[in-house]
Design a protein around this motif. Structure first.
Motif, PDB file in Angstrom:
ATOM      1  N   ARG A   4       2.232 -13.975   5.348  1.00  0.00           N
ATOM      2  CA  ARG A   4       2.630 -12.612   5.713  1.00  0.00           C
ATOM      3  C   ARG A   4       3.560 -12.683   6.916  1.00  0.00           C
ATOM      4  O   ARG A   4       3.594 -13.685   7.640  1.00  0.00           O
ATOM      5  N   PHE A   5       4.290 -11.602   7.142  1.00  0.00           N
ATOM      6  CA  PHE A   5       5.019 -11.465   8.405  1.00  0.00           C
ATOM      7  C   PHE A   5       4.035 -10.969   9.455  1.00  0.00           C
ATOM      8  O   PHE A   5       3.173 -10.128   9.171  1.00  0.00           O
ATOM      9  N   ILE A 263      10.691  -5.464  11.145  1.00  0.00           N
ATOM     10  CA  ILE A 263      11.489  -4.987  10.018  1.00  0.00           C
ATOM     11  C   ILE A 263      11.116  -5.747   8.750  1.00  0.00           C
ATOM     12  O   ILE A 263      10.943  -5.158   7.667  1.00  0.00           O
ATOM     13  N   CYS A 264      10.976  -7.054   8.865  1.00  0.00           N
ATOM     14  CA  CYS A 264      10.581  -7.861   7.703  1.00  0.00           C
ATOM     15  C   CYS A 264       9.198  -7.468   7.207  1.00  0.00           C
ATOM     16  O   CYS A 264       8.947  -7.422   5.995  1.00  0.00           O
ATOM     17  N   GLN A 265       8.319  -7.171   8.137  1.00  0.00           N
ATOM     18  CA  GLN A 265       6.960  -6.763   7.770  1.00  0.00           C
ATOM     19  C   GLN A 265       6.965  -5.442   7.011  1.00  0.00           C
ATOM     20  O   GLN A 265       6.258  -5.284   5.998  1.00  0.00           O
ATOM     21  N   ILE A 266       7.767  -4.508   7.455  1.00  0.00           N
ATOM     22  CA  ILE A 266       7.872  -3.215   6.775  1.00  0.00           C
ATOM     23  C   ILE A 266       8.465  -3.403   5.382  1.00  0.00           C
ATOM     24  O   ILE A 266       8.000  -2.806   4.396  1.00  0.00           O
ATOM     25  N   MET A 267       9.495  -4.229   5.292  1.00  0.00           N
ATOM     26  CA  MET A 267      10.091  -4.514   3.983  1.00  0.00           C
ATOM     27  C   MET A 267       9.059  -5.077   3.013  1.00  0.00           C
ATOM     28  O   MET A 267       9.021  -4.719   1.829  1.00  0.00           O
ATOM     29  N   ASP A 268       8.207  -5.941   3.516  1.00  0.00           N
ATOM     30  CA  ASP A 268       7.219  -6.603   2.669  1.00  0.00           C
ATOM     31  C   ASP A 268       6.054  -5.695   2.315  1.00  0.00           C
ATOM     32  O   ASP A 268       5.615  -5.645   1.153  1.00  0.00           O
ATOM     33  N   GLU A 269       5.546  -4.934   3.305  1.00  0.00           N
ATOM     34  CA  GLU A 269       4.296  -4.210   3.109  1.00  0.00           C
ATOM     35  C   GLU A 269       4.479  -2.746   2.719  1.00  0.00           C
ATOM     36  O   GLU A 269       3.589  -2.168   2.084  1.00  0.00           O
ATOM     37  N   LYS A 270       5.587  -2.126   3.086  1.00  0.00           N
ATOM     38  CA  LYS A 270       5.754  -0.687   2.848  1.00  0.00           C
ATOM     39  C   LYS A 270       6.704  -0.365   1.702  1.00  0.00           C
ATOM     40  O   LYS A 270       6.401   0.471   0.857  1.00  0.00           O
ATOM     41  N   PRO A 272       7.710  -2.010  -1.088  1.00  0.00           N
ATOM     42  CA  PRO A 272       7.285  -2.182  -2.490  1.00  0.00           C
ATOM     43  C   PRO A 272       6.433  -1.031  -2.994  1.00  0.00           C
ATOM     44  O   PRO A 272       6.585  -0.572  -4.130  1.00  0.00           O
ATOM     45  N   ASP A 273       5.530  -0.481  -2.161  1.00  0.00           N
ATOM     46  CA  ASP A 273       4.698   0.647  -2.575  1.00  0.00           C
ATOM     47  C   ASP A 273       5.547   1.889  -2.799  1.00  0.00           C
ATOM     48  O   ASP A 273       5.323   2.663  -3.725  1.00  0.00           O
ATOM     49  N   LYS A 274       6.545   2.076  -1.944  1.00  0.00           N
ATOM     50  CA  LYS A 274       7.391   3.274  -2.046  1.00  0.00           C
ATOM     51  C   LYS A 274       8.155   3.275  -3.368  1.00  0.00           C
ATOM     52  O   LYS A 274       8.197   4.285  -4.067  1.00  0.00           O
ATOM     53  N   TYR A 275       8.736   2.144  -3.713  1.00  0.00           N
ATOM     54  CA  TYR A 275       9.579   2.108  -4.909  1.00  0.00           C
ATOM     55  C   TYR A 275       8.772   1.955  -6.193  1.00  0.00           C
ATOM     56  O   TYR A 275       9.195   2.396  -7.248  1.00  0.00           O
ATOM     57  N   SER A 276       7.569   1.377  -6.103  1.00  0.00           N
ATOM     58  CA  SER A 276       6.758   1.230  -7.312  1.00  0.00           C
ATOM     59  C   SER A 276       6.157   2.545  -7.752  1.00  0.00           C
ATOM     60  O   SER A 276       5.738   2.711  -8.886  1.00  0.00           O
TER      61      SER A 276
END
Length: 278
Positions: A4-5, A263-270, A272-276
């Motif tokens: 994880r980041f 920023i990397c952490q948000i990209m990874d954790e937030k 994917p849920d938004k777009y899925s």
């Protein structure tokens, strides 16, 4: 468990995506090899503790490394010279044995330090005499690293401790002492005398004026970010344009380690849920 980041506490290579800091470690090791005493002073969440942990692993094949954290010392440990010297001695012995537990025996200076620290008259002078004895018999040079030195900067006993380190450094051609001392914190401690002794004639004689300049760049370059994102992409196969993304992140953050990781952490954790959910 997948990596994880991380934006809280120290980064662990087996658990977190990290920038490759091998070049930085080589630069810092050069200072150690040259017997330098220095301070790593950077803003909060700039990777100081992570760097010290990595440096500990990087140096320990060649040196005995003692990595302390002054945050683990309680306020009472700085109340007097005796309490500080005892707390430091106990911590030093425990952490030194991480290098090689077999070093400890009843006849060693390390054991003598343990015994002396329980004496009610134990002082900084006795502490440093014992540390000199340890350095004199050690089969490897000893590197002392102390994280979170800001925890101690309001205490006169800490200034006295720095003065003892300074004296040992100056007399290193006469008596064995630490190969290198590295202090890490937010503030530059060279001016501590000004803060604590503003009514004293010798306030300008800083106990840490022997410190070498630390000019290693600890910010993340675009190439650093690219390498970390490449590791992430190899695991997750998102299809991102790594070159473009690393450039954008660097542009937004100027390489500040926490902001890059956040920023990397948000990209990874937030994201994917938004777009899925669409």
């Amino acid at each position: 468990m997948s990596k994880r980041f991380n934006t809280t506490a120290v980064c662990i290579p087996s658990e977190h995506y990290m920038v490759n800091i091998d070049d930085r470690l080589k630069q810092i090791k050069q200072l150690v090899d040259e017997n330098k005493y220095f301070t790593i002073n950077r803003a909060r969440q700039y990777g100081k503790t992570t760097t010290l942990r990595a440096l500990y692993r990087y140096l320990k094949s060649e040196y005995y490394v003692v990595l302390m954290d002054f945050q683990t010392f309680g306020s009472l440990d700085f109340e007097s010279e005796h309490t500080f010297a005892s707390a430091f001695a106990n911590s030093f012995v425990r952490l030194f044995l991480r290098n090689d537990p077999a070093i400890d025996n009843t006849d060693s200076p390390l054991s003598k330090l343990s015994v002396d620290s329980r004496n009610e008259n134990f002082s900084l002078r006795i502490l440093f005499n014992d540390l000199t004895d340890i350095c004199s018999v050690s089969d490897k040079p000893i590197v002392l690293m102390i994280d979170e030195v800001d925890s101690a900067t309001n205490n006169q006993v800490f200034l006295d401790f720095l003065s003892q380190l300074r004296a040992g450094y100056i007399d290193r051609d006469l008596e064995p002492t630490f190969k290198s001392v590295i202090l890490a914190g937010v503030y530059d401690i060279k001016n501590l005398k000004h803060k604590l002794r503003n009514d004293d004639e010798h306030k300008y004689n800083s106990p840490w004026n022997i410190a070498a300049d630390f000019n290693v760049d600890m910010s993340f370059s675009k190439e650093d970010i690219y390498g970390m994102l490449s590791d992430y992409e190899n695991d997750h196969h998102t299809g991102m344009d790594i070159s473009q993304m690393s450039g954008l992140i660097f542009s937004y953050t100027s390489g500040y380690p926490y902001l890059v990781s956040r920023i990397c952490q948000i990209m990874d954790e937030k994201l994917p849920d938004k777009y899925s959910s669409k």
